[in-house]
Motif scaffolding. Structure first.
Motif, PDB file in Angstrom:
ATOM      1  N   ASP A  45      15.445 -21.820   7.566  1.00 32.03           N
ATOM      2  CA  ASP A  45      16.499 -21.892   6.765  1.00 32.03           C
ATOM      3  C   ASP A  45      17.624 -20.982   7.175  1.00 32.03           C
ATOM      4  O   ASP A  45      17.610 -19.741   6.681  1.00 32.03           O
ATOM      5  N   ALA A  46      18.725 -21.022   8.052  1.00 32.78           N
ATOM      6  CA  ALA A  46      19.443 -20.135   8.559  1.00 32.78           C
ATOM      7  C   ALA A  46      20.506 -19.815   7.518  1.00 32.78           C
ATOM      8  O   ALA A  46      20.500 -18.319   7.714  1.00 32.78           O
ATOM      9  N   LEU A  47      20.816 -20.368   6.692  1.00 33.23           N
ATOM     10  CA  LEU A  47      21.634 -19.617   5.574  1.00 33.23           C
ATOM     11  C   LEU A  47      21.051 -18.649   4.695  1.00 33.23           C
ATOM     12  O   LEU A  47      21.387 -17.659   4.553  1.00 33.23           O
ATOM     13  N   TRP A  48      19.600 -18.893   4.202  1.00 31.63           N
ATOM     14  CA  TRP A  48      19.130 -18.233   3.484  1.00 31.63           C
ATOM     15  C   TRP A  48      18.477 -16.773   4.309  1.00 31.63           C
ATOM     16  O   TRP A  48      18.595 -15.715   3.817  1.00 31.63           O
ATOM     17  N   GLU A  49      18.050 -16.911   5.518  1.00 38.06           N
ATOM     18  CA  GLU A  49      17.603 -15.830   6.438  1.00 38.06           C
ATOM     19  C   GLU A  49      18.820 -15.071   6.611  1.00 38.06           C
ATOM     20  O   GLU A  49      18.647 -13.811   6.656  1.00 38.06           O
ATOM     21  N   THR A  50      20.117 -15.448   6.767  1.00 37.38           N
ATOM     22  CA  THR A  50      21.158 -14.485   7.081  1.00 37.38           C
ATOM     23  C   THR A  50      21.394 -13.692   5.733  1.00 37.38           C
ATOM     24  O   THR A  50      21.684 -12.548   5.583  1.00 37.38           O
TER      25      THR A  50
ATOM     26  N   PHE B 253       1.538 -13.996   0.467  1.00 36.72           N
ATOM     27  CA  PHE B 253       2.906 -14.930   0.260  1.00 36.72           C
ATOM     28  C   PHE B 253       3.862 -14.913   1.539  1.00 36.72           C
ATOM     29  O   PHE B 253       4.846 -15.582   1.477  1.00 36.72           O
ATOM     30  N   TRP B 254       3.867 -13.858   2.495  1.00 38.63           N
ATOM     31  CA  TRP B 254       4.836 -13.799   3.427  1.00 38.63           C
ATOM     32  C   TRP B 254       5.093 -15.061   4.269  1.00 38.63           C
ATOM     33  O   TRP B 254       6.004 -15.326   4.806  1.00 38.63           O
ATOM     34  N   LYS B 255       3.867 -15.532   4.715  1.00 38.32           N
ATOM     35  CA  LYS B 255       3.739 -16.674   5.480  1.00 38.32           C
ATOM     36  C   LYS B 255       4.365 -17.941   4.957  1.00 38.32           C
ATOM     37  O   LYS B 255       4.791 -18.901   5.704  1.00 38.32           O
ATOM     38  N   GLY B 256       4.300 -18.011   3.690  1.00 31.88           N
ATOM     39  CA  GLY B 256       5.135 -19.292   3.074  1.00 31.88           C
ATOM     40  C   GLY B 256       6.340 -18.976   2.669  1.00 31.88           C
ATOM     41  O   GLY B 256       7.241 -20.251   2.076  1.00 31.88           O
ATOM     42  N   LEU B 257       7.014 -17.953   2.967  1.00 31.48           N
ATOM     43  CA  LEU B 257       8.296 -17.531   2.598  1.00 31.48           C
ATOM     44  C   LEU B 257       9.134 -17.937   3.734  1.00 31.48           C
ATOM     45  O   LEU B 257       8.987 -17.470   4.886  1.00 31.48           O
ATOM     46  N   THR B 258      10.468 -18.391   3.436  1.00 29.24           N
ATOM     47  CA  THR B 258      11.404 -18.765   4.513  1.00 29.24           C
ATOM     48  C   THR B 258      11.795 -17.523   5.178  1.00 29.24           C
ATOM     49  O   THR B 258      11.933 -17.583   6.442  1.00 29.24           O
TER      50      THR B 258
ATOM     51  N   LYS C 116       8.961 -14.450   8.186  1.00 27.23           N
ATOM     52  CA  LYS C 116       9.022 -13.779   9.635  1.00 27.23           C
ATOM     53  C   LYS C 116       9.865 -12.896   9.901  1.00 27.23           C
ATOM     54  O   LYS C 116       9.955 -12.051  10.851  1.00 27.23           O
ATOM     55  N   LEU C 117      10.979 -12.631   8.929  1.00 29.21           N
ATOM     56  CA  LEU C 117      12.085 -11.527   9.087  1.00 29.21           C
ATOM     57  C   LEU C 117      11.563 -10.280   8.814  1.00 29.21           C
ATOM     58  O   LEU C 117      12.080  -9.205   9.058  1.00 29.21           O
ATOM     59  N   ILE C 118      10.736 -10.136   7.541  1.00 32.35           N
ATOM     60  CA  ILE C 118      10.264  -9.176   7.017  1.00 32.35           C
ATOM     61  C   ILE C 118       9.687  -7.906   8.105  1.00 32.35           C
ATOM     62  O   ILE C 118      10.144  -6.721   8.134  1.00 32.35           O
ATOM     63  N   PRO C 119       8.858  -8.330   8.894  1.00 31.15           N
ATOM     64  CA  PRO C 119       8.127  -7.486   9.693  1.00 31.15           C
ATOM     65  C   PRO C 119       9.311  -6.655  10.753  1.00 31.15           C
ATOM     66  O   PRO C 119       9.198  -5.412  10.864  1.00 31.15           O
ATOM     67  N   VAL C 120      10.301  -7.593  11.228  1.00 33.14           N
ATOM     68  CA  VAL C 120      11.304  -7.106  12.037  1.00 33.14           C
ATOM     69  C   VAL C 120      12.232  -6.146  11.252  1.00 33.14           C
ATOM     70  O   VAL C 120      12.436  -4.980  11.674  1.00 33.14           O
ATOM     71  N   LEU C 121      12.458  -6.464   9.958  1.00 33.88           N
ATOM     72  CA  LEU C 121      13.343  -5.535   9.330  1.00 33.88           C
ATOM     73  C   LEU C 121      12.615  -4.269   9.071  1.00 33.88           C
ATOM     74  O   LEU C 121      13.202  -3.123   8.887  1.00 33.88           O
ATOM     75  N   LEU C 122      11.276  -4.248   8.674  1.00 33.88           N
ATOM     76  CA  LEU C 122      10.580  -3.067   8.348  1.00 33.88           C
ATOM     77  C   LEU C 122      10.319  -2.221   9.748  1.00 33.88           C
ATOM     78  O   LEU C 122      10.518  -0.972   9.586  1.00 33.88           O
ATOM     79  N   SER C 123      10.330  -2.920  10.775  1.00 37.57           N
ATOM     80  CA  SER C 123      10.372  -2.073  12.254  1.00 37.57           C
ATOM     81  C   SER C 123      11.689  -1.272  12.303  1.00 37.57           C
ATOM     82  O   SER C 123      11.625  -0.303  12.703  1.00 37.57           O
ATOM     83  N   GLN C 124      12.485  -1.972  12.259  1.00 32.24           N
ATOM     84  CA  GLN C 124      14.057  -1.576  12.317  1.00 32.24           C
ATOM     85  C   GLN C 124      14.016  -0.190  11.476  1.00 32.24           C
ATOM     86  O   GLN C 124      14.926   0.642  11.877  1.00 32.24           O
ATOM     87  N   ALA C 125      13.654  -0.578  10.317  1.00 26.97           N
ATOM     88  CA  ALA C 125      14.039   0.636   9.243  1.00 26.97           C
ATOM     89  C   ALA C 125      13.120   1.752   9.704  1.00 26.97           C
ATOM     90  O   ALA C 125      13.650   2.720   9.596  1.00 26.97           O
ATOM     91  N   ARG C 126      11.877   1.655  10.322  1.00 22.23           N
ATOM     92  CA  ARG C 126      11.255   2.871  10.564  1.00 22.23           C
ATOM     93  C   ARG C 126      11.865   3.533  11.972  1.00 22.23           C
ATOM     94  O   ARG C 126      11.686   4.649  12.260  1.00 22.23           O
TER      95      ARG C 126
END
Length: 296
Positions: A202-207, A231-236, A239-249
């Motif tokens: 869902d591109a809009l929600w992910e953005t 719950f992460w695998k069922g959330l739209t 797949k963004l959360i690990p990337v955002l966490l990595s960027q934060a670190r």
């Protein structure tokens, strides 16, 4: 010993428990077979009990507690409920209190089931079906406890006459715009509809999610406490959360901005001291006059 099966249905268990109480069957002489973990011996249907003149009064508060605790999915859940019921109708009202060992376990299960209902409300993601004539939204969810039937009206109250479907591995609900339909087990056609959108992008929600993610306020331990990994695998946005966490670190946590936000142009708003320094004496005098009036 009697081995019974209630198909994990509270009303069925309640009827069986009422019959057992009428026959004075103690908790150690009956066991409920778990739906997915059968006992060593095959389950037997409850015998036809003869009606007796004795009646048992059950506090309304206890009945509500037993129904809530029954949503907690664990082997032997019905045995604990019957033991508490047996004790209370015989005068041991402390069995329904948190200070009692049985009561403490019951209240723990009630709290866990309530928290799982909150997770359903927070982490379920509906997917629109613009081309479907029967449904407006569909979602897949994997709750740890049997809370779907009791917690789904939350969505009916918020989505109005929209038609939606929620499917889980064990059961499902369909709201047709007027009435909520619950099925256990979940019908195969409902499962097929939900599986078709499971993990759909869902591109809009992910953005939106990536834009509001604030790395400066990231606390991974607290985040996972409120949003369990299961719950992460069922959330739209899962797949963004690990990337955002990595960027934060990697450094974006230092300036409080994600790379995509920091790279955008915008209007610069100077601090007062910088505006004074850039404006010269006239600005300094104006600031002095402003302060002398008592304004702030």
């Amino acid at each position: 010993m009697q081995v019974l099966c209630c198909d994990d249905d509270f009303e069925c268990w309640r009827s069986q428990a009422r019959q057992l109480l009428a026959q004075n069957v103690p908790p150690h002489d009956v066991v409920w077979e778990d739906e997915r973990i059968p006992q060593l011996f095959a389950a037997e249907p409850a015998p036809a009990y003869a009606a007796t003149a004795s009646t048992h009064r059950v506090p309304a508060e206890l009945l509500g507690q037993l129904k809530s605790a029954a949503r907690y999915r664990t082997p032997g859940r019905w045995n604990l409920l019957y033991r508490i019921l047996w004790r209370v109708v015989r005068g041991e009202r402390q069995a329904m209190l948190a200070g009692d060992p049985d009561g403490s376990e019951m209240h723990r299960r009630i709290k866990s089931a309530s928290r799982e209902a909150h997770h359903l409300h927070a982490f379920l993601r509906f997917h629109p079906l613009p081309a479907d004539e029967q449904l407006d939204y569909v979602a897949w969810h994997e709750p740890a406890h049997d809370i779907l039937a009791s917690a789904s009206m939350h969505f009916a109250e918020r989505l109005g006459r929209q038609r939606w479907l929620i499917a889980t591995p064990r059961d499902g609900v369909w709201f047709d715009g007027k009435q909520l339909h619950y099925r256990q087990p979940c019908p195969p056609e409902w499962l097929a509809r939900a599986e078709a959108v499971r993990g759909k992008d869902d591109a809009l929600w992910e953005t939106y999610y990536a834009s509001i993610f604030n790395p400066a306020r990231l606390n991974r331990k607290v985040m996972q406490g409120h949003m369990p990994l299961r719950f992460w695998k069922g959330l739209t946005e899962g797949k963004l959360i690990p990337v955002l966490l990595s960027q934060a670190r990697a450094g974006s946590q230092k300036d409080g901005q994600a790379v995509g936000v920091a790279g955008k142009t915008g209007k610069v708003i100077r601090l007062m001291k910088d505006r004074v320094a850039a404006g010269g004496p006239a600005t300094t005098q104006a600031l002095s006059n402003h302060s002398s009036t008592g304004d702030s």
